[in-house]
Design an enzyme around this catalytic site. Structure first.
Site, short mmCIF file in Angstrom:
data_model
loop_
_atom_site.label_atom_id
_atom_site.label_comp_id
_atom_site.label_asym_id
_atom_site.label_seq_id
_atom_site.Cartn_x
_atom_site.Cartn_y
_atom_site.Cartn_z
N LEU A 1 0.83 -1.21 0.00
CA LEU A 1 0.00 0.00 0.00
C LEU A 1 0.86 1.25 0.00
CD1 LEU A 1 -2.85 1.37 0.47
CD2 LEU A 1 -2.30 1.27 2.91
N GLU B 1 -0.06 -9.36 -1.42
CA GLU B 1 -1.45 -9.61 -1.84
C GLU B 1 -1.55 -9.64 -3.37
OE1 GLU B 1 -3.15 -6.36 0.61
OE2 GLU B 1 -4.24 -7.96 1.66
N GLU C 1 1.73 -5.09 8.07
CA GLU C 1 0.57 -4.24 8.36
C GLU C 1 0.45 -3.91 9.84
OE1 GLU C 1 0.62 -6.50 6.05
OE2 GLU C 1 -0.67 -5.94 4.37
N GLY D 1 -5.90 -5.49 3.47
CA GLY D 1 -7.16 -5.08 2.84
C GLY D 1 -7.27 -5.50 1.39
C1 1HE Z 1 6.94 4.13 -0.27
C2 1HE Z 1 6.59 2.86 0.23
C3 1HE Z 1 5.23 2.63 0.53
C4 1HE Z 1 8.72 2.92 -0.10
N1 1HE Z 1 4.36 3.62 0.31
N2 1HE Z 1 6.03 5.08 -0.47
N3 1HE Z 1 4.48 -1.46 3.29
C5 1HE Z 1 5.54 -1.31 4.09
O1 1HE Z 1 5.43 -1.15 5.27
C6 1HE Z 1 6.89 -1.30 3.42
C7 1HE Z 1 7.42 0.12 3.40
N4 1HE Z 1 8.67 0.27 2.66
C8 1HE Z 1 9.87 -0.17 3.15
O2 1HE Z 1 9.98 -0.81 4.18
C9 1HE Z 1 11.09 0.17 2.34
O3 1HE Z 1 10.78 1.28 1.51
C10 1HE Z 1 11.60 -0.99 1.44
C11 1HE Z 1 12.22 -2.08 2.32
C12 1HE Z 1 10.48 -1.60 0.59
C13 1HE Z 1 12.68 -0.45 0.48
O4 1HE Z 1 13.69 0.22 1.23
P1 1HE Z 1 14.68 1.24 0.47
O5 1HE Z 1 15.72 1.65 1.46
O6 1HE Z 1 15.14 0.62 -0.81
O7 1HE Z 1 13.78 2.48 0.04
P2 1HE Z 1 13.23 3.71 0.93
O8 1HE Z 1 14.34 4.72 1.09
O9 1HE Z 1 12.61 3.23 2.18
O10 1HE Z 1 12.09 4.30 0.02
C14 1HE Z 1 12.36 4.87 -1.24
C15 1HE Z 1 11.17 5.71 -1.62
O11 1HE Z 1 10.04 4.86 -1.78
C16 1HE Z 1 10.77 6.71 -0.55
O12 1HE Z 1 10.21 7.81 -1.18
P3 1HE Z 1 11.03 9.21 -1.33
O13 1HE Z 1 10.08 10.14 -2.04
O14 1HE Z 1 11.35 9.63 0.08
O15 1HE Z 1 12.27 8.88 -2.14
C17 1HE Z 1 9.70 5.98 0.21
O16 1HE Z 1 8.81 6.84 0.88
C18 1HE Z 1 9.00 5.27 -0.91
N5 1HE Z 1 8.25 4.12 -0.44
N6 1HE Z 1 7.71 2.14 0.33
C19 1HE Z 1 4.77 4.80 -0.17
N7 1HE Z 1 4.79 1.46 0.96
C20 1HE Z 1 -4.71 -2.90 1.09
S1 1HE Z 1 -3.99 -2.79 2.61
C21 1HE Z 1 -2.33 -3.21 2.39
C22 1HE Z 1 -1.54 -2.70 3.55
C23 1HE Z 1 -0.08 -2.73 3.31
O17 1HE Z 1 0.40 -2.95 2.22
S2 1HE Z 1 0.89 -2.39 4.68
C24 1HE Z 1 2.51 -2.62 4.12
C25 1HE Z 1 3.12 -1.31 3.70
#
Ligand code: 1HE
Length: 266
Positions: free
Chosen positions: A71, A121, A141, A149
């Site tokens: 998400l 998902e 999540e 979701g």
């Molecule tokens: C994002 C997202 C995101 C990265 N939404 N922008 N998902 C999570 O909890 C996973 C969240 N993401 C991470 O833990 C990490 O980003 C990663 C391990 C996937 C990758 O790390 P990394 O070091 O390569 O990248 P980064 O520096 O964390 O992120 C790079 C950019 O991607 C950064 O944006 P920027 O504008 O500051 O450069 C981040 O904000 C962006 N970014 N992940 C938005 N998820 C239907 S319900 C489902 C519910 C869920 O899916 S909950 C799980 C959410």
């Protein structure tokens, strides 16, 4: 009917080769292919049209180092959605993923890096998952104060069982390497997942489309039925598929002893 070529796509690249293999590429690598609502709408559009566009198989892949970070948390934060708003967002996720799972076109997902939250998902709505060796699977999540979701309670629990899913969500456990294959999160773990996925897609594309439609639609529907109804539905589907014109030459070849044999290679 809209044509694939008429689609306006911003976050996804779509390519169809001369053999009718579609490649669907998540293309927000700078955001780790986080799924914002625009991407979900593009998935709905693509996977609504694929089954009616003569596509024989599809590969779902991603640009960048990660398949999908789930998400779009930044959009979700910015939008400050109401419960009703987010319910409708989830219904669009379900629309997209149901089109994939039940559409009848084989979808092979190529996974790498993070396959987390909504990214898992999405991957679990594909029919086959081929993972690179750096792939890891998670459901963070709970750590974000959220809940699944996009169908994880159905598809991820189906793949790995509810006890493992609950463990992933409570403990933050990540699955990777051979263990991810062993628990059922992916079926292949290889050095070159793009090549492996293409090989699988090309093999699947040799089957008659009606057979693939049944494999990639009927099995999922039947899982939702009682055993009695599923057996009935299976008989009806087999009645249609197993008497199709496209099967006749294959059956004739087998009867004449010229068909391939089903044996392990080597
Ligand atoms: C994002 C997202 C995101 C990265 N939404 N922008 N998902 C999570 O909890 C996973 C969240 N993401 C991470 O833990 C990490 O980003 C990663 C391990 C996937 C990758 O790390 P990394 O070091 O390569 O990248 P980064 O520096 O964390 O992120 C790079 C950019 O991607 C950064 O944006 P920027 O504008 O500051 O450069 C981040 O904000 C962006 N970014 N992940 C938005 N998820 C239907 S319900 C489902 C519910 C869920 O899916 S909950 C799980 C959410």
């Amino acid at each position: 009917m809209r044509d694939l070529a008429d689609l306006t796509l911003k976050n996804i690249l779509l390519d169809v080769d001369d053999d009718g293999i579609a490649t669907v590429t998540l293309n927000r690598p700078d955001k780790r292919n986080a799924l914002d609502i625009a991407t979900i709408e593009e998935l709905v559009d693509i996977f609504s049209l694929l089954p009616r566009a003569g596509i024989k198989a599809a590969i779902l892949r991603a640009n960048g180092d990660h398949f999908s970070a789930g998400l779009d948390l930044v959009e979700h934060h910015r939008e400050d959605r109401s419960a009703s708003d987010f319910m409708h967002v989830c219904l669009r996720w379900h629309e997209a993923f149901n089109k994939m799972e039940y559409g009848g076109v084989p979808i092979i997902a190529v996974l790498k890096g993070a396959v987390v939250g909504g990214g898992l998902e999405l991957a679990s709505a594909a029919h086959i998952r081929v993972a690179a060796r750096d792939t890891y699977f998670g459901l963070p999540e709970g750590q974000r104060g959220l809940f699944t979701g996009g169908g994880a309670t159905i598809r991820v629990a189906d793949l790995i069982g509810k006890a493992r899913m609950i463990d992933m969500m409570l403990s933050g456990r990540l699955y990777r390497d051979q263990e991810a294959v062993d628990v059922g999160l992916c079926q292949y773990l290889v050095d070159n997942p793009e090549a492996k996925a293409l090989e699988i897609a090309r093999n699947a594309a040799q089957n008659p489309p009606l057979s693939n439609f049944a494999i990639c639609s009927a099995i999922s529907h039947m899982q939702n039925m009682s055993a009695l109804d599923a057996a009935y539905a299976e008989a009806v589907v087999a009645g249609v598929v197993n008497t199709q014109e496209a099967a006749k030459a294959r059956l004739a070849a087998f009867a004449q002893g010229t068909a391939n044999k089903i044996k392990p290679k080597g």
